[in-house]
Design a protein around this motif. Structure first.
Motif, PDB file in Angstrom:
ATOM      1  N   HIS A  65       6.899   2.050  -6.299  1.00 44.57           N
ATOM      2  CA  HIS A  65       5.532   2.494  -6.005  1.00 44.57           C
ATOM      3  C   HIS A  65       5.307   3.915  -6.516  1.00 44.57           C
ATOM      4  O   HIS A  65       4.299   4.204  -7.174  1.00 44.57           O
ATOM      5  CB  HIS A  65       5.270   2.442  -4.506  1.00 44.57           C
ATOM      6  N   LYS A  80      -1.744   8.838   1.272  1.00 42.01           N
ATOM      7  CA  LYS A  80      -1.181   9.083   2.589  1.00 42.01           C
ATOM      8  C   LYS A  80      -1.052   7.765   3.359  1.00 42.01           C
ATOM      9  O   LYS A  80      -1.925   6.917   3.314  1.00 42.01           O
ATOM     10  CB  LYS A  80      -2.055  10.063   3.367  1.00 42.01           C
ATOM     11  N   VAL A  81       0.052   7.640   4.054  1.00 43.53           N
ATOM     12  CA  VAL A  81       0.324   6.453   4.848  1.00 43.53           C
ATOM     13  C   VAL A  81       0.541   6.879   6.289  1.00 43.53           C
ATOM     14  O   VAL A  81       1.305   7.814   6.560  1.00 43.53           O
ATOM     15  CB  VAL A  81       1.566   5.701   4.335  1.00 43.53           C
ATOM     16  N   SER A  82      -0.120   6.223   7.217  1.00 40.70           N
ATOM     17  CA  SER A  82      -0.006   6.599   8.626  1.00 40.70           C
ATOM     18  C   SER A  82       1.384   6.283   9.155  1.00 40.70           C
ATOM     19  O   SER A  82       1.976   5.249   8.829  1.00 40.70           O
ATOM     20  CB  SER A  82      -1.060   5.874   9.461  1.00 40.70           C
ATOM     21  N   LEU A  86       3.804   2.629   9.506  1.00 37.07           N
ATOM     22  CA  LEU A  86       5.185   2.501   9.049  1.00 37.07           C
ATOM     23  C   LEU A  86       6.054   1.866  10.125  1.00 37.07           C
ATOM     24  O   LEU A  86       6.973   1.090   9.828  1.00 37.07           O
ATOM     25  CB  LEU A  86       5.737   3.872   8.654  1.00 37.07           C
ATOM     26  N   ASP A 198      -6.050  -1.847   7.282  1.00 40.86           N
ATOM     27  CA  ASP A 198      -5.282  -0.651   6.961  1.00 40.86           C
ATOM     28  C   ASP A 198      -5.351  -0.397   5.457  1.00 40.86           C
ATOM     29  O   ASP A 198      -5.732  -1.261   4.682  1.00 40.86           O
ATOM     30  CB  ASP A 198      -3.827  -0.835   7.402  1.00 40.86           C
ATOM     31  N   ASN A 199      -4.983   0.818   5.049  1.00 43.32           N
ATOM     32  CA  ASN A 199      -5.078   1.171   3.628  1.00 43.32           C
ATOM     33  C   ASN A 199      -3.724   1.477   3.009  1.00 43.32           C
ATOM     34  O   ASN A 199      -3.634   2.235   2.055  1.00 43.32           O
ATOM     35  CB  ASN A 199      -6.013   2.374   3.452  1.00 43.32           C
ATOM     36  N   THR A 200      -2.677   0.904   3.559  1.00 41.40           N
ATOM     37  CA  THR A 200      -1.346   1.140   3.013  1.00 41.40           C
ATOM     38  C   THR A 200      -1.166   0.392   1.702  1.00 41.40           C
ATOM     39  O   THR A 200      -1.451  -0.798   1.634  1.00 41.40           O
ATOM     40  CB  THR A 200      -0.269   0.670   4.006  1.00 41.40           C
ATOM     41  N   ILE A 204       4.229  -0.187  -0.788  1.00 40.04           N
ATOM     42  CA  ILE A 204       4.750   0.526   0.377  1.00 40.04           C
ATOM     43  C   ILE A 204       5.025  -0.453   1.507  1.00 40.04           C
ATOM     44  O   ILE A 204       6.031  -0.359   2.217  1.00 40.04           O
ATOM     45  CB  ILE A 204       3.758   1.616   0.836  1.00 40.04           C
ATOM     46  N   VAL A 205       4.112  -1.412   1.682  1.00 42.91           N
ATOM     47  CA  VAL A 205       4.309  -2.433   2.712  1.00 42.91           C
ATOM     48  C   VAL A 205       5.582  -3.218   2.438  1.00 42.91           C
ATOM     49  O   VAL A 205       6.420  -3.421   3.322  1.00 42.91           O
ATOM     50  CB  VAL A 205       3.091  -3.381   2.772  1.00 42.91           C
ATOM     51  N   SER A 375       1.300  -7.693   1.620  1.00 41.92           N
ATOM     52  CA  SER A 375       0.186  -6.871   2.075  1.00 41.92           C
ATOM     53  C   SER A 375      -1.040  -7.687   2.436  1.00 41.92           C
ATOM     54  O   SER A 375      -1.653  -8.305   1.593  1.00 41.92           O
ATOM     55  CB  SER A 375      -0.208  -5.870   0.978  1.00 41.92           C
ATOM     56  N   ILE A 385      -7.281   0.384  -0.383  1.00 42.44           N
ATOM     57  CA  ILE A 385      -5.957   0.646  -0.915  1.00 42.44           C
ATOM     58  C   ILE A 385      -6.061   1.571  -2.117  1.00 42.44           C
ATOM     59  O   ILE A 385      -6.762   1.288  -3.065  1.00 42.44           O
ATOM     60  CB  ILE A 385      -5.267  -0.658  -1.340  1.00 42.44           C
TER      61      ILE A 385
END
Length: 435
Positions: A65, A80-82, A86, A198-200, A204-205, A375, A385
């Protein structure tokens, strides 16, 4: 054919090759022999280890990624990822671990073609969960598709039970596979219920689920397997012994690397497929993959290994082939791709929520060796995203009704590194990989 170009054909081919390879290589690994830590030569019957390798391959998605981001968006900040999300990803990682482990155990006892087709029963469990747990609306054609899929699984399972070449542990294998499918279906429902909106970023997921899965395997599953009684040096599965067997066999080492590479490649292709290939291409991939796996297994048996590996064609294979055809048809009915006269279908101008509810988990999503397309955010209303199209307001969509959204809508930056292909070819029906 719309979308039929060199780029889409390349992604299609790589995805098909990686998906097929991941399933076949896992079965080949189980059949390979190597010297264990006690000096005995035996088969590599290590389902926990193969599940662990799957999580290692998923973990590779994290550096991928950041590498892709640096190459395609030099100078831009990483999305940014919350922290909460995670840790929320532990939940699907656990269900993924349990479901995949059951699938690997089942694969020990059945042929690859039976394994691949029985796993399609996930769609049945998803339908049950969505209706009775999520209270979502299903139409008559959805239930007809579920019934056809159930009948197909009965036909495929029956062909394996009566085939004398399939082995004596087929009932055990099918039972464990069905348990795994029920767990996998719960993962799909969990992703939809807990993580929608969510916007991950998708990779990343995938990577975080790989990280959590790896830690759970090392800290919990392998220690438990070491203490459980079994046939692997007196325990259910010996992790250290698995490493020794891999090191002692060049062939086993090769297929271990190939298995990890195939899953990693499929991780990446799964993301690109969602945005590059139009629905007709995805339908071809979804329906062709079990055929490709079975066909490759036959080729291995008759033309490559001359009976050492692969699958033999028997008179009962015709019954299994009929089950496969019924499965493909039932899924098309479930999706609404094949319309049955007299059945009610939602109007094209109904709201987006109804369209999302009637969408199905694609065969590509539910029949992959690992559950790759992690995802749920790439197809949920309101998802934003970074670097991928926003499936909500502002996304230019094209569906059967011909309605289009507003301008822009490509991630939080207003741009997309999926810059090839026709970006306006997105709709809930076309890109939905989760139920």
């Amino acid at each position: 054919m719309p979308g039929c170009n060199l780029k889409s054909a390349a992604v299609f081919s790589v995805a098909l090759a990686c998906g097929t390879g991941a399933t076949l290589f896992s079965k080949v690994m189980f059949d390979l022999e190597s010297e264990d830590s006690l000096g005995q030569v035996r088969k590599f019957a290590k389902p926990f280890m193969v599940t662990f390798l799957m999580f290692i391959a998923m973990l590779v998605a994290l550096p991928l990624h950041f590498i892709i981001h640096m190459v395609t968006k030099p100078g831009e900040e990483f999305p940014k990822v919350s922290t909460k999300m995670l840790f929320v990803l532990i939940l699907p990682a656990v269900t993924d671990l349990l479901g995949t482990t059951c699938a690997m155990v089942g694969l020990l006892y059945v042929k690859v073609s039976v394994y691949q087709l029985v796993r399609a029963s996930t769609i049945i469990f998803v339908a049950i969960y969505r209706v009775f747990l999520l209270k979502q609306k299903f139409y008559g054609y959805n239930w007809l598709g579920v019934m056809l899929n159930f009948l197909a699984i009965v036909v495929v399972g029956g062909s394996a039970l009566v085939d004398p070449t399939a082995g004596s542990d087929v009932p055990k294998g099918i039972a464990v596979l069905l348990l795994g499918c029920a767990i996998m279906a719960s993962q799909l429902v969990l992703e939809e219920k807990v993580m929608s909106g969510d916007n991950t970023p998708p990779l990343i997921v995938v990577g975080m689920e790989g990280l959590w899965g790896t830690l759970i395997m090392l800290c919990i599953m392998f220690p438990l397997a070491k203490r459980m009684p079994g046939n692997d040096n007196g325990c259910y599965e010996d992790f250290d012994d698995a490493l020794v067997m891999i090191r002692n066999s060049d062939k086993l080492m090769l297929f271990t690397v190939l298995y990890v590479l195939c899953i990693t490649g499929y991780n990446v292709c799964a993301i690109f497929i969602t945005f590059l290939l139009e629905s007709v291409w995805r339908s071809i991939l979804e329906n062709f993959r079990p055929i490709a796996i079975w066909g490759t297994d036959l080729i291995l048996f008759y033309f490559v290994t001359f009976g050492a590996f692969g699958e033999e064609w028997t008179k009962w294979s015709w019954l299994e082939l009929g089950g496969m055809a019924l499965l493909i048809y039932g899924t098309a009915v479930y999706n609404g791709s094949v319309r049955i006269s007299g059945m009610y279908y939602p109007d094209e101008d109904e709201d987006d929520e109804d369209k999302l509810v009637s969408a199905t988990p694609t065969m590509e999503r539910i029949m992959s060796s690992p559950l790759i397309q992690r995802s749920p955010f790439i197809n949920q209303k309101g998802a934003g995203i970074t670097g991928t199209p926003v499936m909500g307001k502002g996304l230019p969509t094209t569906n059967k009704g011909g309605k289009k959204g507003g301008k822009g809508g490509y991630g939080s930056t207003g741009s997309s590194w999926f810059s090839f292909g026709k970006k306006e070819k997105f709709s809930y029906r076309e890109v939905s990989q989760t139920p």
